[in-house]
Design a protein around this motif. Structure first.
Motif, short mmCIF file in Angstrom:
data_model
loop_
_atom_site.label_atom_id
_atom_site.label_comp_id
_atom_site.label_asym_id
_atom_site.label_seq_id
_atom_site.Cartn_x
_atom_site.Cartn_y
_atom_site.Cartn_z
N SER A 1 -0.48 1.50 13.75
CA SER A 1 0.72 2.19 14.19
C SER A 1 1.82 2.15 13.12
CB SER A 1 1.24 1.59 15.50
OG SER A 1 1.56 0.22 15.31
N VAL A 2 1.87 1.07 12.35
CA VAL A 2 2.87 0.96 11.28
C VAL A 2 2.47 1.83 10.10
CG1 VAL A 2 3.97 -0.61 9.63
CG2 VAL A 2 3.63 -1.33 11.98
N ASN A 3 1.18 1.96 9.86
CA ASN A 3 0.71 2.79 8.74
C ASN A 3 1.21 4.22 8.81
OD1 ASN A 3 -0.65 0.88 7.27
ND2 ASN A 3 -2.60 1.25 8.27
N SER A 4 1.43 4.71 10.01
CA SER A 4 1.86 6.11 10.16
C SER A 4 3.38 6.27 10.15
CB SER A 4 1.30 6.69 11.46
OG SER A 4 1.83 5.98 12.57
N LYS A 5 4.10 5.16 10.09
CA LYS A 5 5.57 5.23 10.10
C LYS A 5 6.11 5.29 8.68
CE LYS A 5 6.26 2.93 14.47
NZ LYS A 5 6.89 1.82 15.18
N ASN A 6 7.25 5.96 8.56
CA ASN A 6 7.90 6.04 7.25
C ASN A 6 8.56 4.71 6.87
OD1 ASN A 6 7.55 8.98 7.78
ND2 ASN A 6 8.66 9.09 5.86
N PHE A 7 8.53 4.45 5.59
CA PHE A 7 9.17 3.28 4.99
C PHE A 7 10.67 3.35 5.22
CE2 PHE A 7 11.47 1.65 1.30
CZ PHE A 7 10.90 0.41 1.10
N THR B 1 10.22 8.64 1.70
CA THR B 1 9.51 9.88 2.05
C THR B 1 8.03 9.61 2.32
OG1 THR B 1 8.90 10.45 -0.23
CG2 THR B 1 11.07 11.19 0.55
N MET B 2 7.62 8.35 2.19
CA MET B 2 6.22 7.98 2.34
C MET B 2 6.00 7.13 3.58
SD MET B 2 5.68 6.93 -1.67
CE MET B 2 3.95 6.54 -1.56
N THR B 3 4.78 7.10 4.05
CA THR B 3 4.42 6.21 5.15
C THR B 3 3.94 4.89 4.57
OG1 THR B 3 2.11 6.88 5.24
CG2 THR B 3 3.68 8.16 6.58
N TRP B 4 3.90 3.87 5.42
CA TRP B 4 3.39 2.58 4.97
C TRP B 4 1.93 2.67 4.57
CZ3 TRP B 4 5.62 -1.61 3.27
CH2 TRP B 4 6.96 -1.81 3.56
N ILE C 1 1.92 3.58 1.02
CA ILE C 1 2.53 2.60 0.11
C ILE C 1 1.65 1.38 -0.10
CG2 ILE C 1 4.47 0.99 -0.16
CD1 ILE C 1 6.18 3.13 1.35
N GLU C 2 1.18 0.81 1.00
CA GLU C 2 0.44 -0.44 0.91
C GLU C 2 -0.92 -0.22 0.27
OE1 GLU C 2 -1.20 -4.06 3.69
OE2 GLU C 2 0.02 -2.52 4.62
N LEU D 1 5.06 -12.59 1.70
CA LEU D 1 6.06 -11.66 1.20
C LEU D 1 5.35 -10.35 0.90
CD1 LEU D 1 8.05 -13.96 -1.24
CD2 LEU D 1 8.76 -13.20 1.02
N PHE D 2 6.14 -9.30 0.78
CA PHE D 2 5.57 -8.01 0.38
C PHE D 2 6.12 -7.69 -0.99
CE2 PHE D 2 4.86 -3.48 0.21
CZ PHE D 2 3.61 -3.36 0.80
N SER D 3 5.23 -7.39 -1.92
CA SER D 3 5.60 -7.03 -3.28
C SER D 3 5.61 -5.50 -3.38
CB SER D 3 4.58 -7.61 -4.25
OG SER D 3 4.78 -7.11 -5.56
N LEU D 4 6.78 -4.95 -3.66
CA LEU D 4 6.95 -3.50 -3.73
C LEU D 4 7.12 -3.12 -5.20
CD1 LEU D 4 7.32 -1.02 -1.82
CD2 LEU D 4 9.77 -1.45 -1.97
N ARG D 5 6.21 -2.31 -5.71
CA ARG D 5 6.23 -1.94 -7.12
C ARG D 5 7.34 -0.93 -7.40
NH1 ARG D 5 3.81 1.71 -10.96
NH2 ARG D 5 3.03 0.56 -12.75
N ILE D 6 8.13 -1.23 -8.43
CA ILE D 6 9.20 -0.33 -8.87
C ILE D 6 8.85 0.28 -10.22
CG2 ILE D 6 11.65 -0.19 -9.51
CD1 ILE D 6 11.10 -0.62 -6.49
N GLY D 7 8.23 -0.50 -11.08
CA GLY D 7 7.81 -0.04 -12.40
C GLY D 7 6.61 -0.85 -12.84
N SER D 8 6.25 -0.72 -14.09
CA SER D 8 5.03 -1.39 -14.55
C SER D 8 5.03 -2.89 -14.25
CB SER D 8 4.82 -1.14 -16.05
OG SER D 8 5.90 -1.67 -16.78
N ARG D 9 6.12 -3.58 -14.51
CA ARG D 9 6.21 -5.01 -14.21
C ARG D 9 7.26 -5.30 -13.13
NH1 ARG D 9 3.71 -8.43 -17.09
NH2 ARG D 9 5.22 -10.11 -16.93
N LYS D 10 8.12 -4.37 -12.87
CA LYS D 10 9.25 -4.59 -11.97
C LYS D 10 8.82 -4.53 -10.51
CE LYS D 10 12.19 -2.76 -15.51
NZ LYS D 10 12.99 -1.68 -16.00
N ARG D 11 9.31 -5.52 -9.74
CA ARG D 11 8.97 -5.61 -8.32
C ARG D 11 10.20 -5.99 -7.50
NH1 ARG D 11 5.19 -4.01 -10.68
NH2 ARG D 11 2.99 -4.50 -10.47
N ILE D 12 10.18 -5.53 -6.27
CA ILE D 12 11.12 -6.03 -5.27
C ILE D 12 10.27 -6.82 -4.28
CG2 ILE D 12 12.69 -5.47 -3.38
CD1 ILE D 12 13.40 -2.91 -4.83
#
Length: 150
Positions: free
Chosen positions: A31-37, A73-76, A79-80, A111-122
């Motif tokens: 159900s979360v996979n279909s929801k927007n980030f 603009t993306m769903t989970w 992203i995941e 934790l969830f690692s969200l990619r921002i750039g090649s090495r950059k993460r949130i």
């Protein structure tokens, strides 16, 4: 003839409290996979080695915010995966684990690692479809991914 009713010794049924959503999901419910980030900064750590006070304004405005807007603009489910994923806290750097204790978030198991750039993460955690921003890691130091064939 009046009916005689016995007094019941049973207690009335109480509604159960809803189970709180854990900050420690082991997998993503479909159900979360279909929801927007969506994202939230209420728990963002401003201090420490990975605190948001360390980010350069240029990186925040030119890289981080546009990337978060793109994720919106993306769903989970989109992203995941390989580049953005859950990480067990036990596999994070000792500094990150120590900081979680200092800021009273040592109950977080993943934790969830969200990619921002090649090495950059949130880094943060997810509750339902909301990503709670915690740290900025421009040098990929919180979690050192294992490179295959090394």
């Amino acid at each position: 003839m009046p009916s005689s009713k016995k007094k019941s010794s049973r207690k009335p049924r109480q509604k159960q409290n809803p189970v709180a959503v854990s900050k420690n999901p082991r997998s993503t419910p479909s159900s979360v996979n279909s929801k927007n980030f969506r994202w939230n900064t209420e728990n963002a750590d401003l201090e420490g080695e990975y605190g948001w006070s360390k980010i350069e304004l240029k990186a925040l405005l030119n890289e981080v915010i546009p990337r978060l807007q793109k994720y919106e603009t993306m769903t989970w489910g989109e992203i995941e995966g390989k580049e953005s994923h859950f990480i067990d806290v036990d596999n994070c750097s000792k500094e990150a684990q120590k900081r979680l204790k200092e800021i009273k978030l040592d109950d977080v198991e993943q934790l969830f690692s969200l990619r921002i750039g090649s090495r950059k993460r949130i880094f943060g955690w997810r509750k339902e479809a909301i990503f709670y921003v915690l740290w900025w890691d421009p040098d990929h130091k919180i979690y050192l991914s294992k490179i295959k064939h090394t």
